[in-house]
Design a protein around this motif. Structure first.
Motif, PDB file in Angstrom:
ATOM      1  N   SER A 129     -32.366 -46.060 -20.813  1.00 59.33           N
ATOM      2  CA  SER A 129     -31.899 -46.987 -21.591  1.00 59.33           C
ATOM      3  C   SER A 129     -31.430 -48.038 -21.041  1.00 59.33           C
ATOM      4  O   SER A 129     -31.720 -49.383 -21.212  1.00 59.33           O
ATOM      5  CB  SER A 129     -30.931 -46.404 -22.785  1.00 59.33           C
ATOM      6  OG  SER A 129     -31.488 -45.380 -23.434  1.00 59.33           O
ATOM      7  N   TYR A 171     -36.140 -46.248 -29.024  1.00 54.27           N
ATOM      8  CA  TYR A 171     -34.957 -47.212 -29.716  1.00 54.27           C
ATOM      9  C   TYR A 171     -34.147 -47.917 -28.571  1.00 54.27           C
ATOM     10  O   TYR A 171     -33.599 -48.973 -28.903  1.00 54.27           O
ATOM     11  CB  TYR A 171     -34.062 -46.184 -30.514  1.00 54.27           C
ATOM     12  CG  TYR A 171     -32.997 -45.575 -29.872  1.00 54.27           C
ATOM     13  CD1 TYR A 171     -31.713 -45.852 -29.333  1.00 54.27           C
ATOM     14  CD2 TYR A 171     -33.244 -43.976 -29.536  1.00 54.27           C
ATOM     15  CE1 TYR A 171     -30.853 -45.055 -28.760  1.00 54.27           C
ATOM     16  CE2 TYR A 171     -32.563 -43.354 -28.958  1.00 54.27           C
ATOM     17  CZ  TYR A 171     -31.195 -43.541 -28.400  1.00 54.27           C
ATOM     18  OH  TYR A 171     -30.403 -43.055 -27.635  1.00 54.27           O
ATOM     19  N   SER A 172     -34.119 -47.528 -27.447  1.00 56.82           N
ATOM     20  CA  SER A 172     -33.385 -48.298 -26.342  1.00 56.82           C
ATOM     21  C   SER A 172     -33.838 -49.664 -26.102  1.00 56.82           C
ATOM     22  O   SER A 172     -33.204 -50.560 -25.739  1.00 56.82           O
ATOM     23  CB  SER A 172     -33.107 -47.549 -25.156  1.00 56.82           C
ATOM     24  OG  SER A 172     -34.337 -47.535 -24.545  1.00 56.82           O
ATOM     25  N   SER A 174     -35.881 -51.675 -28.459  1.00 61.33           N
ATOM     26  CA  SER A 174     -35.534 -52.543 -29.627  1.00 61.33           C
ATOM     27  C   SER A 174     -34.088 -52.959 -29.641  1.00 61.33           C
ATOM     28  O   SER A 174     -33.840 -54.168 -29.965  1.00 61.33           O
ATOM     29  CB  SER A 174     -36.457 -52.078 -30.837  1.00 61.33           C
ATOM     30  OG  SER A 174     -35.916 -50.702 -31.022  1.00 61.33           O
ATOM     31  N   ARG A 175     -33.307 -51.975 -29.257  1.00 59.93           N
ATOM     32  CA  ARG A 175     -31.722 -52.304 -29.380  1.00 59.93           C
ATOM     33  C   ARG A 175     -31.459 -53.328 -28.418  1.00 59.93           C
ATOM     34  O   ARG A 175     -30.390 -54.119 -28.759  1.00 59.93           O
ATOM     35  CB  ARG A 175     -31.077 -50.925 -29.264  1.00 59.93           C
ATOM     36  CG  ARG A 175     -30.000 -50.620 -29.450  1.00 59.93           C
ATOM     37  CD  ARG A 175     -29.423 -49.349 -29.523  1.00 59.93           C
ATOM     38  NE  ARG A 175     -29.013 -48.806 -28.129  1.00 59.93           N
ATOM     39  CZ  ARG A 175     -28.360 -47.846 -27.847  1.00 59.93           C
ATOM     40  NH1 ARG A 175     -27.751 -47.016 -28.884  1.00 59.93           N
ATOM     41  NH2 ARG A 175     -27.993 -47.315 -26.654  1.00 59.93           N
ATOM     42  N   GLU A 184     -31.872 -58.598 -32.931  1.00 60.79           N
ATOM     43  CA  GLU A 184     -32.959 -57.497 -33.145  1.00 60.79           C
ATOM     44  C   GLU A 184     -33.928 -57.954 -34.202  1.00 60.79           C
ATOM     45  O   GLU A 184     -35.236 -57.705 -34.232  1.00 60.79           O
ATOM     46  CB  GLU A 184     -32.274 -56.457 -33.625  1.00 60.79           C
ATOM     47  CG  GLU A 184     -33.091 -55.235 -33.459  1.00 60.79           C
ATOM     48  CD  GLU A 184     -32.415 -53.765 -34.091  1.00 60.79           C
ATOM     49  OE1 GLU A 184     -31.517 -53.776 -34.970  1.00 60.79           O
ATOM     50  OE2 GLU A 184     -32.765 -52.805 -33.645  1.00 60.79           O
TER      51      GLU A 184
ATOM     52  N   PHE B 307     -23.602 -50.554 -31.115  1.00 59.59           N
ATOM     53  CA  PHE B 307     -25.005 -50.462 -31.289  1.00 59.59           C
ATOM     54  C   PHE B 307     -25.637 -50.081 -32.780  1.00 59.59           C
ATOM     55  O   PHE B 307     -24.822 -49.437 -33.557  1.00 59.59           O
ATOM     56  CB  PHE B 307     -25.770 -49.435 -30.115  1.00 59.59           C
ATOM     57  CG  PHE B 307     -25.224 -49.514 -28.789  1.00 59.59           C
ATOM     58  CD1 PHE B 307     -25.698 -50.421 -28.128  1.00 59.59           C
ATOM     59  CD2 PHE B 307     -24.065 -48.858 -28.315  1.00 59.59           C
ATOM     60  CE1 PHE B 307     -25.296 -50.739 -26.619  1.00 59.59           C
ATOM     61  CE2 PHE B 307     -23.580 -48.878 -27.089  1.00 59.59           C
ATOM     62  CZ  PHE B 307     -24.148 -49.515 -26.213  1.00 59.59           C
ATOM     63  N   ARG B 308     -26.800 -50.416 -32.798  1.00 65.09           N
ATOM     64  CA  ARG B 308     -27.592 -50.079 -34.125  1.00 65.09           C
ATOM     65  C   ARG B 308     -28.850 -49.474 -33.819  1.00 65.09           C
ATOM     66  O   ARG B 308     -29.394 -50.116 -32.760  1.00 65.09           O
ATOM     67  CB  ARG B 308     -27.580 -51.263 -35.090  1.00 65.09           C
ATOM     68  CG  ARG B 308     -26.432 -51.574 -35.680  1.00 65.09           C
ATOM     69  CD  ARG B 308     -26.848 -52.717 -36.763  1.00 65.09           C
ATOM     70  NE  ARG B 308     -26.007 -53.721 -37.013  1.00 65.09           N
ATOM     71  CZ  ARG B 308     -26.250 -54.686 -37.311  1.00 65.09           C
ATOM     72  NH1 ARG B 308     -27.487 -55.182 -37.935  1.00 65.09           N
ATOM     73  NH2 ARG B 308     -25.346 -55.686 -37.376  1.00 65.09           N
ATOM     74  N   GLN B 309     -29.392 -48.322 -34.142  1.00 65.15           N
ATOM     75  CA  GLN B 309     -30.733 -47.630 -33.956  1.00 65.15           C
ATOM     76  C   GLN B 309     -31.277 -46.868 -34.985  1.00 65.15           C
ATOM     77  O   GLN B 309     -30.335 -46.242 -35.636  1.00 65.15           O
ATOM     78  CB  GLN B 309     -30.537 -46.892 -32.497  1.00 65.15           C
ATOM     79  CG  GLN B 309     -29.526 -45.893 -32.625  1.00 65.15           C
ATOM     80  CD  GLN B 309     -28.097 -46.346 -32.286  1.00 65.15           C
ATOM     81  OE1 GLN B 309     -27.891 -47.221 -31.375  1.00 65.15           O
ATOM     82  NE2 GLN B 309     -27.105 -46.020 -32.830  1.00 65.15           N
ATOM     83  N   CYS B 334     -28.999 -42.435 -23.708  1.00 64.77           N
ATOM     84  CA  CYS B 334     -29.707 -41.580 -24.688  1.00 64.77           C
ATOM     85  C   CYS B 334     -29.370 -40.205 -23.825  1.00 64.77           C
ATOM     86  O   CYS B 334     -28.769 -39.165 -24.587  1.00 64.77           O
ATOM     87  CB  CYS B 334     -31.021 -41.761 -24.891  1.00 64.77           C
ATOM     88  SG  CYS B 334     -31.925 -40.428 -25.959  1.00 64.77           S
TER      89      CYS B 334
END
Lengths: 473, 473
Positions: A129, A171-172, A174-175, A184, B307-309, B334
């Motif tokens: 990430s 997800y890392s 797009s985050r 985002e 963060f958001r995910q 992660c």
């Protein structure tokens, strides 16, 4: 420890309630808070026992759940030494061998990438990430030189910076847009084909549409492979698109870059030499303790784009042959564990074959169990396995379409609780699927057949239990 | 290993040219690239020997150079186990004990911070720089909720987000503005007083001036203590300012937060319970292997702001008592090393006293050597040591004012090359100073006097060598 590793019984996970485990841990703590307690060997043994027992049993053939793996025990010995000599590896003077060895490992692995020696760069960082964030920062700063000091205010009236990713990207990635001030909402999600890869027929139209919406896509991220199913995007063809449009191509090879060391499997990353940057987790398919992430840049100079800093206490004003080796200016970390050491020592001791043979076996095994599933009418597969990740669904005649999702989740939960196998799940096209990741060369087809039997047994229970089937929804 | 640790001779650093060391390392690698080489004990022994010998000698009394330290060897044993059982700690199911233990350690350390139990949060992350970034992201997203999805375009026409820091803040903090799209130009540097702390008389005027320039300072960073000299900003008084103006107060206590466990020294962080977030490196003054960074938030909910995910392969749709322990959504990582384990095991085995007594000794030693310097007319100190960092200059009668800077750099370089002591340097008010960081309880005043003698000897050489004094500039 030896006893633990010698135990090859099939074990999943013995999940303990946090409150219960917390009491057990507290009971092992010294109560002499105010004076130094003496060394107590029994206490230590009890602590280590609890640690080992409550962990995910990565070395058991029952563990098929995730992308971290059992490690070569020698790697643990190296980590013991690293922890005692405590040489941070961001600066040459603090950790000479780790710094030299990073360069050696970079050259060794670049043999399979194919860049001219001395033109590329590699840094180690704490996990995939963070590597993705670092590479995408370099991309942002490369394409928008004013962004570092002014943020997006540097671009008044211009098109807004945007990042294109496969719809199933980790997800890392797009985050990162949220982290680095791109926003985002400026993630352009590229549609996938049936193999869960970026659909090459729809890439240019999607980028054109983004442009019409006022976006300037400056970075394109390919997955090699995806976390969900291990799908490999077509790097060679994405590189063409990136070149056409002056886009930075980043490859998230956290899981799959290791396939480069295999002569049989390298082709999955065809075109990798055209990428601008590549994330490679050695703690996944190179079987080292986590974290050990390598971040490669095709052009050496670009590795200096991610960050800028001034700090007289660590950066010298007059660079020399020693400080030229420092990587502190190229990573988020200032003090950094010499994470390259276990990887290098294994490579130095055993050579490439240790890795290549294991990777070949695991990917072959995954294709074999895929074939097994094709002949089982109550199971469906969601994709052909390109590496060692396979997703599938249990779909007996009695289950209604609308219950398929819930059934997979329930089965995963039950299997986990039974504690023989540990598997994971993932949503594919909005419907849950069971997921196995083959990380252990002790796993055979036989173990997988046992897993299927266990799934069917759980299914039978559920189908017999009217209340439960109703409750599936 | 034992022999290495038993060797308490005074050693600095034996710097080897990278090219030479690289050849030595390559000579130890197996040449059988294509077949698995057998295990070769001699090869391993030679590798470990090279690793240990070429490292910075953190356990020698000659090492006074930096903020990482020798570790309690037991910590190495725990790291060995961690590397073999390989339990990532971001998700409860993967590493149950590390997750439970993070909560236990958070509660133990919060006794010295003073928040109500259950109202605060703590996560572990890979180093202080990453912790600072994480906290400042939480601050940004808390104060500008639209920033995550829209970047600074979320704020058309509004004042521009800005961050106020002490002029001597660690580079990772000011760099964060560049990373997260605030723009490094929006760093408001607060002037320091004579003790190198943020000058409280000039904070409000500086913030007012920033406001007049169209900036909205949303985050204020205090250092506890600074990297250069270990100065502690006045947290209690900065908290007042932050409250008045709705600013997030982050405390970078990477180095100095550990003073909280000492009854004698805790007062340096007076007001810490009013901070919104706190970075605490256990791998500095808690003497664990790097990295082991703890990031505290006063309000539990705020720890979810960074963060958001969405990711169905790791985050479950229906949280339960197990997934409630997951920290993966609150950290950049992660897969994350269970870095809490060495700290907790040491704390469980020996209690707080092990840490408090060592910290007390090191800070007392630093005050003692400061007193020595005050009585030496050819040395000047730049500050009173608030912790275990001390900067000073060698300033004999023969050196011209304009050569003072160059003299310190030359002395540092020579001392480093001689290999008995390892010290560092830092620029203070634009002029280099020698810097010692006392991390080893085996160091005594006697060792420091030996260092002074060595500095004088180097000085004498330089003064006698006309060419060199000329060349100093």
């Amino acid at each position: 420890m030896e006893k633990h590793l010698a135990d090859l019984s099939i074990k999943g996970l013995a999940l303990t309630e946090p409150a219960v485990l917390s009491r057990a841990a507290k009971a092992l703590m010294t109560t002499e808070q105010e004076h130094i307690a003496g060394y107590d060997g029994d206490r230590l043994a009890a602590i280590l026992d609890l640690y080992v027992k409550t962990g995910i049993q990565v070395h058991s053939p029952g563990y098929m759940g995730r992308q971290f793996s059992s490690t070569v025990p020698l790697a643990g010995v190296i980590d013991f030494v690293s922890s005692v000599v405590n040489q941070p590896s961001s600066f040459y003077e603090a950790g000479q061998l780790p710094n030299v060895v990073e360069k050696i490992m970079a050259d060794e692995l670049n043999r399979f990438i194919g860049w001219p020696p001395d033109s590329f760069a590699m840094v180690t960082t704490s996990g995939g990430s963070l590597a993705n964030l670092t590479a995408m920062l370099a991309a942002r700063n490369d394409k928008f030189p004013g962004f570092w000091s002014e943020g997006s205010a540097a671009l008044p009236g211009q098109a807004r910076p945007a990042i294109a990713v496969g719809d199933d990207v980790h997800y890392s990635v797009s985050r990162t847009a949220g982290v680095m001030g791109i926003g985002e909402a400026q993630i352009v999600r590229l549609p996938l084909n049936g193999a869960q890869q970026i659909d090459m027929n729809r890439v240019r139209p999607a980028l054109d549409a983004a442009e019409r919406r006022g976006l300037r896509v400056f970075c394109l991220v390919a997955s090699a492979g995806t976390t969900s199913v291990g799908a490999f995007d077509r790097i060679d063809r994405l590189a063409e698109v990136a070149r056409e449009r002056d886009i930075w191509l980043h490859v998230d090879g956290a899981h799959g870059a290791s396939l480069l060391v295999s002569d049989q499997l390298r082709h999955r990353l065809r075109g990798i030499e055209q990428a601008d940057s590549l994330t490679w987790d050695a703690h996944k398919m190179m079987f080292t303790p986590a974290p050990c992430t390598l971040l490669f840049y095709r052009e050496k100079d670009k590795s200096r784009r991610a960050f800028r800093q001034v700090a007289s206490y660590v950066f010298d004003e007059e660079p020399d042959v020693y400080t030229a080796m420092d990587s502190g200016g190229k990573t988020i970390e200032c003090t950094k564990r010499p994470m390259i050491m276990p990887l290098w020592v294994l490579w130095a001791m055993y050579g490439r074959a240790l890795f290549a043979e294991k990777i070949d076996y695991l990917c072959r095994l995954t294709r074999d169990v895929h074939r097994i599933l094709l002949s089982e009418p109550d199971f469906e597969t969601t994709h052909f396995p390109e590496s060692n990740i396979l997703c599938f669904r249990y779909r007996p005649g009695w289950v209604r379409d609308e219950d398929v999702h819930r059934l997979q989740v329930t089965i995963r939960d039950r299997i986990k609780l039974q504690g023989t196998f540990f598997i994971s799940k993932v949503d594919i096209d909005g419907v849950a699927a069971l997921r196995v990741v083959m990380m252990n060369h002790l796993i055979t087809e036989e173990h997988f057949r046992m897993l299927l039997a266990e799934i069917r047994a759980v299914g039978l229970e559920l189908s017999g239990d009217r209340q439960h089937v109703g409750g599936l929804r």
